[in-house]
Design a protein around this motif. Sequence first.
Motif, PDB file in Angstrom:
ATOM      1  N   ALA A   1       0.844  -1.208   0.000  1.00  0.00           N
ATOM      2  CA  ALA A   1       0.000   0.000   0.000  1.00  0.00           C
ATOM      3  C   ALA A   1       0.874   1.252   0.000  1.00  0.00           C
ATOM      4  O   ALA A   1       0.608   2.220  -0.738  1.00  0.00           O
ATOM      5  N   ALA A   2       1.916   1.246   0.806  1.00  0.00           N
ATOM      6  CA  ALA A   2       2.835   2.391   0.841  1.00  0.00           C
ATOM      7  C   ALA A   2       3.512   2.559  -0.511  1.00  0.00           C
ATOM      8  O   ALA A   2       3.708   3.680  -1.005  1.00  0.00           O
ATOM      9  N   ASN A   3       3.851   1.435  -1.133  1.00  0.00           N
ATOM     10  CA  ASN A   3       4.502   1.484  -2.437  1.00  0.00           C
ATOM     11  C   ASN A   3       3.574   2.095  -3.488  1.00  0.00           C
ATOM     12  O   ASN A   3       4.022   2.865  -4.346  1.00  0.00           O
ATOM     13  N   ARG A   4       2.284   1.779  -3.396  1.00  0.00           N
ATOM     14  CA  ARG A   4       1.351   2.372  -4.358  1.00  0.00           C
ATOM     15  C   ARG A   4       1.308   3.892  -4.201  1.00  0.00           C
ATOM     16  O   ARG A   4       1.252   4.635  -5.180  1.00  0.00           O
ATOM     17  N   GLN A   5       1.346   4.365  -2.961  1.00  0.00           N
ATOM     18  CA  GLN A   5       1.362   5.818  -2.725  1.00  0.00           C
ATOM     19  C   GLN A   5       2.634   6.441  -3.318  1.00  0.00           C
ATOM     20  O   GLN A   5       2.592   7.486  -3.956  1.00  0.00           O
ATOM     21  N   ASP A   6       3.786   5.779  -3.076  1.00  0.00           N
ATOM     22  CA  ASP A   6       5.048   6.291  -3.648  1.00  0.00           C
ATOM     23  C   ASP A   6       4.965   6.352  -5.165  1.00  0.00           C
ATOM     24  O   ASP A   6       5.401   7.320  -5.799  1.00  0.00           O
ATOM     25  N   LEU A   7       4.403   5.269  -5.757  1.00  0.00           N
ATOM     26  CA  LEU A   7       4.301   5.213  -7.220  1.00  0.00           C
ATOM     27  C   LEU A   7       3.394   6.320  -7.755  1.00  0.00           C
ATOM     28  O   LEU A   7       3.711   6.962  -8.762  1.00  0.00           O
ATOM     29  N   ASP A   8       2.274   6.518  -7.071  1.00  0.00           N
ATOM     30  CA  ASP A   8       1.352   7.578  -7.512  1.00  0.00           C
ATOM     31  C   ASP A   8       2.075   8.925  -7.522  1.00  0.00           C
ATOM     32  O   ASP A   8       1.968   9.701  -8.479  1.00  0.00           O
ATOM     33  N   GLU A   9       2.816   9.179  -6.462  1.00  0.00           N
ATOM     34  CA  GLU A   9       3.490  10.468  -6.356  1.00  0.00           C
ATOM     35  C   GLU A   9       4.572  10.603  -7.429  1.00  0.00           C
ATOM     36  O   GLU A   9       4.726  11.660  -8.041  1.00  0.00           O
ATOM     37  N   ALA A  10       5.307   9.509  -7.651  1.00  0.00           N
ATOM     38  CA  ALA A  10       6.382   9.558  -8.645  1.00  0.00           C
ATOM     39  C   ALA A  10       5.797   9.732 -10.051  1.00  0.00           C
ATOM     40  O   ALA A  10       6.344  10.465 -10.884  1.00  0.00           O
ATOM     41  N   ARG A  11       4.665   9.069 -10.291  1.00  0.00           N
ATOM     42  CA  ARG A  11       4.012   9.181 -11.601  1.00  0.00           C
ATOM     43  C   ARG A  11       3.539  10.626 -11.803  1.00  0.00           C
ATOM     44  O   ARG A  11       3.750  11.222 -12.858  1.00  0.00           O
ATOM     45  N   ALA A  12       2.926  11.183 -10.752  1.00  0.00           N
ATOM     46  CA  ALA A  12       2.447  12.570 -10.826  1.00  0.00           C
ATOM     47  C   ALA A  12       3.611  13.529 -11.051  1.00  0.00           C
ATOM     48  O   ALA A  12       3.463  14.572 -11.690  1.00  0.00           O
ATOM     49  N   ALA A  13       4.788  13.169 -10.542  1.00  0.00           N
ATOM     50  CA  ALA A  13       5.966  14.016 -10.704  1.00  0.00           C
ATOM     51  C   ALA A  13       6.605  13.825 -12.070  1.00  0.00           C
ATOM     52  O   ALA A  13       7.628  14.451 -12.374  1.00  0.00           O
ATOM     53  N   GLY A  14       6.039  12.923 -12.881  1.00  0.00           N
ATOM     54  CA  GLY A  14       6.500  12.778 -14.255  1.00  0.00           C
ATOM     55  C   GLY A  14       7.704  11.866 -14.425  1.00  0.00           C
ATOM     56  O   GLY A  14       8.398  11.941 -15.445  1.00  0.00           O
TER      57      GLY A  14
END
Lengths: 429, 429
Positions: A59-72
Motif C-alpha cells: 500500500a505504501a509502495n502504491r502511494q510512492d508510485l502515484d506520487e512519482a508518476r504525478a511528478a513525471g
Amino acid sequence: MRLPEASNQNGEVAALMRELGRRARAAARRLGATTGAQRDEALRAIAAALRARSDAILAANRQDLDEARAAGQNAAYLDRLALDESRLAAIAEAVAGIAALPDPVGRVLASWTQPNGLFFERVATPLGVVAVIFESRPNVTADAGALCLKSGNVAILRAGSDSFRTSTEIAAAMQDGLAASGLPRDAIQLVPSRDRAAVGEILAGLGGNVDVVVPRGGKSLVARVQSDARVPVFAHLDGNCHVYVHAAADLAMAGEILLNAKLRRTGVCGAAETLLVDEACAATHLKPLLAALLDAGCAVRGDAACQAADSRVAPASEEDWGTEYLDRIIAAKVVPGLDAAIDHVERYGSHHTDAIVTGDEAAAQRFLAEVDSAIVLHNASTQFADGGEFGFGAEIGIATGRMHARGPVGVEQLCSFKYRVHGRGQTRP
Amino acid sequence: MRLPEASNQNGEVAALMRELGRRARAAARRLGATTGAQRDEALRAIAAALRARSDAILAANRQDLDEARAAGQNAAYLDRLALDESRLAAIAEAVAGIAALPDPVGRVLASWTQPNGLFFERVATPLGVVAVIFESRPNVTADAGALCLKSGNVAILRAGSDSFRTSTEIAAAMQDGLAASGLPRDAIQLVPSRDRAAVGEILAGLGGNVDVVVPRGGKSLVARVQSDARVPVFAHLDGNCHVYVHAAADLAMAGEILLNAKLRRTGVCGAAETLLVDEACAATHLKPLLAALLDAGCAVRGDAACQAADSRVAPASEEDWGTEYLDRIIAAKVVPGLDAAIDHVERYGSHHTDAIVTGDEAAAQRFLAEVDSAIVLHNASTQFADGGEFGFGAEIGIATGRMHARGPVGVEQLCSFKYRVHGRGQTRP
C-alpha cells in the motif's frame, strides 16, 4: 500514511540526525555482544515480518508510485520503484538467504605464538555503524539492513525521497523482526525525514557515529558522497572495464567473452566499455570481433585500424577511451602489445574490472599483476564482477578504493578486526 | 648546506607538492611491477648508502642541533633530534632488518573455486602512496621510507622543520640506494620545503595522489591530521589504556603486570593510565596493588575506596578517567564487577589497548569480546602494544581507527589487495 514535514531548518535536522547517530552507536555496542545465531534468528524474524506486513508495504509502495508518476518520472524509474507480491517475496527470501551465510564475525583471521609464549589472534569484528544512502530501489532497505545486521553492524539507511513511504514500511517490519528476537530496534534505522540536509549530516559523520558510508545509486550521488564525506566511503564512481584480446588469444573464446562482457547487460558496472586488440593478432581477430559486436547491434567507435577493418565502425574521440557508456556502444582500439594494453587500461580505466584473453600464461600473469584494478580476469567475462558470482552470497556494493574493502563488498568486508592476546602473566622486558 | 627559502606564496608550494604527488604516483606504478627481491636489494643498498654517507648525515645533524639549541629547545627535544655514529648505525641496521622480513606483497590471502570453474585469488598489493608527517626524530625518515618500500609503496616524507637538514641527507642516501638498485628515486621523496603549507597540501591528498597519511609525533600533530585530512589516516590520538584486576586475579601476577604496564616506560602509548580493581577482590588486592605503585614512585589518583585503602592516594576527578598521563601517575577505581569494568573502559578509554588479569576464562573471554579496542589482552602487560612485540618486525605506527589497519601497522597492513580471477573462457549466464 502521513509523511513527516520536510524541515528547512537545518538545526532541527542536525539535532534529529545527531540523536539517531547516538542511538546507532549505543545499538552497535549491544549488537557487538550478540552471537551469530542470535543475529541469524533476527534475520529470519525480519524475513517473516516482511511477509506478514506485505499489505502495508505494498500500500505504501502504491502511494510512492502515484506520487512519482504525478511528478513525471519515466517508466524505467517507476519500474525500479515498483513492488508487487513476487518482488516482495524475493526481498524476504534474500534476507533469509543472508541468514544462511556463514557468520563473518569472530572469524580468526590469523593466530600465532611469540617466543615469550604470548598467543595472538586477529579476530574479525563488526565495523560499527554503516550508513547507506540510496535512491529509488526500495529493496536496498532490506538488503543493506540485512547485510549490516549479519556482520554485526548497525545500519543507518537514508532512502531516496521517492521510495520513502515504501522504505519506511520495510524498515518498520525489520525493526519488528529485531524486537521479536530481543535485538535493539535501533540496529536498523531509517532516517525519518526526506530533508536533504540529512545527507549532509551523515557525510559529516554524525559526531563520530558513522564508520563508513555506502552510496547506492547513480553517478551524481556517488560523486557527491565521495567529494563531501568526512568518513570512509565504499563505492565506485565508474566501471570503465576493458577486454584485451592478446596476440595468443583463441578467437572463438575472445568472441564469446567479448559479447558477454559488453552485451549480457549493458547497464551494470562490470560491463565492458573498451575493446583492445593486439596488433599481432589483428589481421585474423579484429574483423570478426568487430563484426560480432556490430551484428549483435552494438555500436563501435574505433581507431583508424578498426575503421579500416569494418566500415560500420565510427571514429573514436579521445573522450571515448574514458567513457562508461552503460549502453550498446563500445570503444575499440588496436594496441601494439601487452605493455601498450596495460598502459591504456591504467591511463583511461577506472580500476574496477579488466580482462585479458590469451593462451599465453606469462602474458596473463603480467596483465593480472600490473593492471591496478580491484578485479582482474584471465579468460573470463568482466560481467563476473559481482559479489554473488564471487560466492559472497550478497554484496552491498563494489568498491574501487584501495583502503579496507576493494571489489565486491560482502559481509566479510563489512568487518574490521581486533587483536586478542592471551598471556600467563607476561610482562615486557 | 643551504636551506630552500621558506615560501609564503601558497601557490608555489601547492605547485611543488602537486608535482611531487604526480611523480609519486608514477613511481608507484613502477614499484608495483618490481619483485620483492628487487625491493630487498634496494633496502640493503639503502642501508649501505646510509653507512657510506654517515659523515654528511652527522654534519647536517650538527647544524640542525645548533639551530634547535639556539631556538631554546629543551634537552629531551635535543636528544630526540641528535644522531651519532652508533644511532646512525642502528638506523642502517633497522633498514637491513626490514629487508630480511618476508615479502608482504603478492601473498595469496584467500583462494577458492566457484562451481563454474572460475578460480579466485585475493592477493596482497601495495596501497600506493603513503605520506608520513613527522616531527623531530630523524630516524623516522629511514624507518618509514624502508617500511613503505618493503610493502611496494611510495613514501612521501614530510620532516619536522628542526630535523630538516638531517632528514634531507638521510633521504638523499636512500634515493642513492634506490638508484643503485635500478628503482626510481621518486619512490622515497622528502618534501623539499619547510613551508607549513606543504602539510595542508598533503592532507588534501595532492590531487588524488596520496592514498593514506601517517602522522608520527605529538598529540597536536595527530589531532590536526585527523581533523583536516581528506584522505584516510592511520593513527591513534590517545592511548588511555586500562588494567582491570578481576575478582579471580592472582595477586602476584596482577602486581607484576600492573607495574610493568604503568612504569616500564611511561611515555609510550601502551602505558596503562587507569587501574580498575574488582570489588570482589578489593579486600585482599587493592591495598597491596596501590602500595606497589606508590612505593615505586607512581602517584595514584583514586576514588573513595582507593583513598581509604592508602592515605597516599589523591582524589581523582572525572577528568582523570579520560586522561593519558604519559607520566608516573595512574588513576585507580574500584568497580562492582566485570560489566562495570567493561562499561568504564568503553566510556573513558581510547580503543587502543586494554588488559584483564584473571584466572577465570569466561570472564576473560567476555572482556576480550566486549571491549572494543584494537588490542585486548588477558594476563599480559599493555606495554606489549608494539609491532615488534607482535612479531611484525617493525611498525609505522599504531592505529585505533576501525578501517583497514587497526593496532600496530606493519608491512602487511600497508598493503591493499586485488582479486585475480582465472577462467577458461567462462561467460556469465
